[in-house]
Design a protein around this motif. Structure first.
Motif, PDB file in Angstrom:
ATOM      1  N   ILE A 149      49.824  26.651  26.607  1.00 11.48           N
ATOM      2  CA  ILE A 149      50.130  27.105  27.977  1.00 11.48           C
ATOM      3  C   ILE A 149      50.395  28.608  27.985  1.00 11.48           C
ATOM      4  O   ILE A 149      49.926  29.332  28.869  1.00 11.48           O
ATOM      5  CB  ILE A 149      51.346  26.325  28.544  1.00 11.48           C
ATOM      6  CG1 ILE A 149      50.964  24.865  28.773  1.00 11.48           C
ATOM      7  CG2 ILE A 149      51.837  26.966  29.841  1.00 11.48           C
ATOM      8  CD1 ILE A 149      52.127  23.969  29.111  1.00 11.48           C
ATOM      9  N   PHE A 150      51.138  29.090  26.993  1.00 14.03           N
ATOM     10  CA  PHE A 150      51.412  30.534  26.888  1.00 14.03           C
ATOM     11  C   PHE A 150      50.107  31.319  26.692  1.00 14.03           C
ATOM     12  O   PHE A 150      49.895  32.378  27.301  1.00 14.03           O
ATOM     13  CB  PHE A 150      52.380  30.791  25.727  1.00 14.03           C
ATOM     14  CG  PHE A 150      52.725  32.243  25.539  1.00 14.03           C
ATOM     15  CD1 PHE A 150      53.520  32.912  26.455  1.00 14.03           C
ATOM     16  CD2 PHE A 150      52.224  32.945  24.447  1.00 14.03           C
ATOM     17  CE1 PHE A 150      53.829  34.253  26.285  1.00 14.03           C
ATOM     18  CE2 PHE A 150      52.530  34.286  24.272  1.00 14.03           C
ATOM     19  CZ  PHE A 150      53.338  34.939  25.191  1.00 14.03           C
ATOM     20  N   THR A 151      49.223  30.777  25.829  1.00 12.40           N
ATOM     21  CA  THR A 151      47.918  31.420  25.598  1.00 12.40           C
ATOM     22  C   THR A 151      47.071  31.428  26.870  1.00 12.40           C
ATOM     23  O   THR A 151      46.417  32.429  27.186  1.00 12.40           O
ATOM     24  CB  THR A 151      47.145  30.679  24.481  1.00 12.40           C
ATOM     25  OG1 THR A 151      47.974  30.564  23.324  1.00 12.40           O
ATOM     26  CG2 THR A 151      45.872  31.427  24.122  1.00 12.40           C
ATOM     27  N   GLN A 152      47.119  30.332  27.620  1.00 13.65           N
ATOM     28  CA  GLN A 152      46.359  30.241  28.868  1.00 13.65           C
ATOM     29  C   GLN A 152      46.864  31.263  29.898  1.00 13.65           C
ATOM     30  O   GLN A 152      46.070  31.857  30.629  1.00 13.65           O
ATOM     31  CB  GLN A 152      46.466  28.825  29.456  1.00 13.65           C
ATOM     32  CG  GLN A 152      45.724  27.768  28.668  1.00 13.65           C
ATOM     33  CD  GLN A 152      44.248  27.727  29.001  1.00 13.65           C
ATOM     34  OE1 GLN A 152      43.517  28.670  28.767  1.00 13.65           O
ATOM     35  NE2 GLN A 152      43.801  26.621  29.556  1.00 13.65           N
ATOM     36  N   ILE A 153      48.170  31.465  29.939  1.00 15.90           N
ATOM     37  CA  ILE A 153      48.740  32.457  30.863  1.00 15.90           C
ATOM     38  C   ILE A 153      48.272  33.861  30.485  1.00 15.90           C
ATOM     39  O   ILE A 153      47.899  34.665  31.349  1.00 15.90           O
ATOM     40  CB  ILE A 153      50.281  32.365  30.865  1.00 15.90           C
ATOM     41  CG1 ILE A 153      50.730  31.055  31.509  1.00 15.90           C
ATOM     42  CG2 ILE A 153      50.901  33.554  31.620  1.00 15.90           C
ATOM     43  CD1 ILE A 153      52.208  30.754  31.348  1.00 15.90           C
ATOM     44  N   LEU A 154      48.277  34.158  29.174  1.00 21.04           N
ATOM     45  CA  LEU A 154      47.798  35.464  28.716  1.00 21.04           C
ATOM     46  C   LEU A 154      46.316  35.657  29.052  1.00 21.04           C
ATOM     47  O   LEU A 154      45.898  36.735  29.485  1.00 21.04           O
ATOM     48  CB  LEU A 154      48.014  35.605  27.206  1.00 21.04           C
ATOM     49  CG  LEU A 154      49.465  35.733  26.720  1.00 21.04           C
ATOM     50  CD1 LEU A 154      49.497  35.835  25.201  1.00 21.04           C
ATOM     51  CD2 LEU A 154      50.134  36.959  27.334  1.00 21.04           C
ATOM     52  N   LEU A 155      45.529  34.597  28.850  1.00 20.72           N
ATOM     53  CA  LEU A 155      44.101  34.681  29.172  1.00 20.72           C
ATOM     54  C   LEU A 155      43.868  34.845  30.675  1.00 20.72           C
ATOM     55  O   LEU A 155      42.943  35.544  31.100  1.00 20.72           O
ATOM     56  CB  LEU A 155      43.372  33.433  28.679  1.00 20.72           C
ATOM     57  CG  LEU A 155      43.057  33.378  27.187  1.00 20.72           C
ATOM     58  CD1 LEU A 155      42.501  32.015  26.814  1.00 20.72           C
ATOM     59  CD2 LEU A 155      42.046  34.464  26.814  1.00 20.72           C
ATOM     60  N   LEU A 156      44.735  34.221  31.471  1.00 17.82           N
ATOM     61  CA  LEU A 156      44.616  34.360  32.921  1.00 17.82           C
ATOM     62  C   LEU A 156      44.914  35.788  33.362  1.00 17.82           C
ATOM     63  O   LEU A 156      44.249  36.322  34.260  1.00 17.82           O
ATOM     64  CB  LEU A 156      45.572  33.379  33.608  1.00 17.82           C
ATOM     65  CG  LEU A 156      45.312  33.081  35.082  1.00 17.82           C
ATOM     66  CD1 LEU A 156      43.933  32.490  35.286  1.00 17.82           C
ATOM     67  CD2 LEU A 156      46.379  32.147  35.632  1.00 17.82           C
ATOM     68  N   ILE A 157      45.898  36.417  32.719  1.00 21.55           N
ATOM     69  CA  ILE A 157      46.193  37.830  33.006  1.00 21.55           C
ATOM     70  C   ILE A 157      45.007  38.698  32.606  1.00 21.55           C
ATOM     71  O   ILE A 157      44.610  39.624  33.325  1.00 21.55           O
ATOM     72  CB  ILE A 157      47.477  38.268  32.263  1.00 21.55           C
ATOM     73  CG1 ILE A 157      48.688  37.510  32.806  1.00 21.55           C
ATOM     74  CG2 ILE A 157      47.698  39.779  32.395  1.00 21.55           C
ATOM     75  CD1 ILE A 157      49.953  37.680  31.983  1.00 21.55           C
ATOM     76  N   LEU A 158      44.427  38.391  31.427  1.00 18.45           N
ATOM     77  CA  LEU A 158      43.246  39.128  30.972  1.00 18.45           C
ATOM     78  C   LEU A 158      42.079  38.953  31.942  1.00 18.45           C
ATOM     79  O   LEU A 158      41.377  39.924  32.268  1.00 18.45           O
ATOM     80  CB  LEU A 158      42.838  38.647  29.569  1.00 18.45           C
ATOM     81  CG  LEU A 158      41.566  39.275  28.972  1.00 18.45           C
ATOM     82  CD1 LEU A 158      41.758  40.772  28.757  1.00 18.45           C
ATOM     83  CD2 LEU A 158      41.198  38.591  27.663  1.00 18.45           C
ATOM     84  N   GLU A 159      41.885  37.731  32.431  1.00 17.58           N
ATOM     85  CA  GLU A 159      40.801  37.467  33.390  1.00 17.58           C
ATOM     86  C   GLU A 159      41.033  38.202  34.706  1.00 17.58           C
ATOM     87  O   GLU A 159      40.075  38.623  35.362  1.00 17.58           O
ATOM     88  CB  GLU A 159      40.691  35.961  33.646  1.00 17.58           C
ATOM     89  CG  GLU A 159      39.860  35.229  32.632  1.00 17.58           C
ATOM     90  CD  GLU A 159      38.435  35.742  32.585  1.00 17.58           C
ATOM     91  OE1 GLU A 159      37.684  35.536  33.548  1.00 17.58           O
ATOM     92  OE2 GLU A 159      38.064  36.370  31.591  1.00 17.58           O
ATOM     93  N   SER A 160      42.287  38.361  35.103  1.00 19.30           N
ATOM     94  CA  SER A 160      42.594  39.127  36.315  1.00 19.30           C
ATOM     95  C   SER A 160      42.191  40.585  36.140  1.00 19.30           C
ATOM     96  O   SER A 160      41.646  41.204  37.054  1.00 19.30           O
ATOM     97  CB  SER A 160      44.089  39.036  36.643  1.00 19.30           C
ATOM     98  OG  SER A 160      44.483  37.701  36.818  1.00 19.30           O
TER      99      SER A 160
END
Length: 222
Positions: free
Chosen positions: A189-200
């Motif tokens: 979940i933490f990795t997914q949040i980081l990836l979501l920030i990167l995708e933004s």
């Protein structure tokens, strides 16, 4: 678990598909600016567009007045669609070449028609860079012609590929969640949040790159 990894990008998932409607969802958020008291978001957006206007004006040199508004609108449209694609169950229209090519090809074609009709000598001069030895001129004309012709394709593929890559990575990691332990699930979940920030960040960068490259292609025909 999806049977096909690319099924999340399928626009025809039902008989009456509303997936492509996500392309105009960004338009629904705009009218409130015209009748509500401006908020901090409005002022921030005005500041962004003013900054883009100044930057595009420098890139376009002494082009037609108001031409920067075309590229600011292009930037806004792509960025809104990129961000909307990050929300669950909203179709990512910018991950399809039919949309990205639909944006890049008419722009490039209009630049070429305008340049070859009004500035023919200038366009021929662009095919041979300054200082090229005479023996290499035929090869340079071929290389420059090919690089010019593939421009809309590179614009379209760059935007679509970046959108697809990030979404596929998020989907692949998300599908492994049900089979993980609690500790690994928290890490996921933490990795997914980081990836979501990167995708933004990628959503903003790719729309900016698309608009800037279109501006540079436009400035070459003047």
């Amino acid at each position: 678990m999806m049977t096909n990894l690319f099924s999340s990008f399928d626009p025809s998932s039902s008989i009456l598909s509303l997936n492509w409607m996500s392309t105009i969802l960004g338009m629904l958020f705009i009218p409130s600016m015209f009748w509500l008291i401006p908020s901090r978001w409005n002022f921030m957006w005005i500041k962004i567009t003013y900054t883009l206007h100044n930057e595009f004006k420098i890139l376009l040199n002494n082009s037609i007045k108001g031409s920067t508004l075309i590229f600011i609108s292009l930037f806004s449209f792509i960025m809104l669609n990129n961000f909307l694609g990050l929300f669950p169950y909203i179709f990512t229209s910018t991950s399809h070449l039919i949309l990205t090519l639909g944006l890049a090809l008419p722009l490039w074609l209009s630049f070429m028609l305008y340049g070859w009709i009004n500035h023919t000598t200038h366009m021929f001069a662009h095919l041979v860079p300054q200082g090229t030895p005479p023996i290499l001129m035929p090869f340079m004309v071929c290389i420059e012609t090919i690089s010019n012709v593939i421009r809309p394709g590179t614009l379209a593929v760059r935007l679509a590929a970046n959108m697809i890559a990030g979404h596929l990575l998020l989907t692949l990691l998300g599908n492994t969640g049900p089979s993980m332990s609690l500790i690994l699930l928290n890490i996921l979940i933490f990795t997914q949040i980081l990836l979501l920030i990167l995708e933004s960040a990628v959503a903003i960068i790719q729309s900016y790159v698309f608009a800037v490259l279109s501006t540079l292609y436009s400035s070459e025909v003047n």
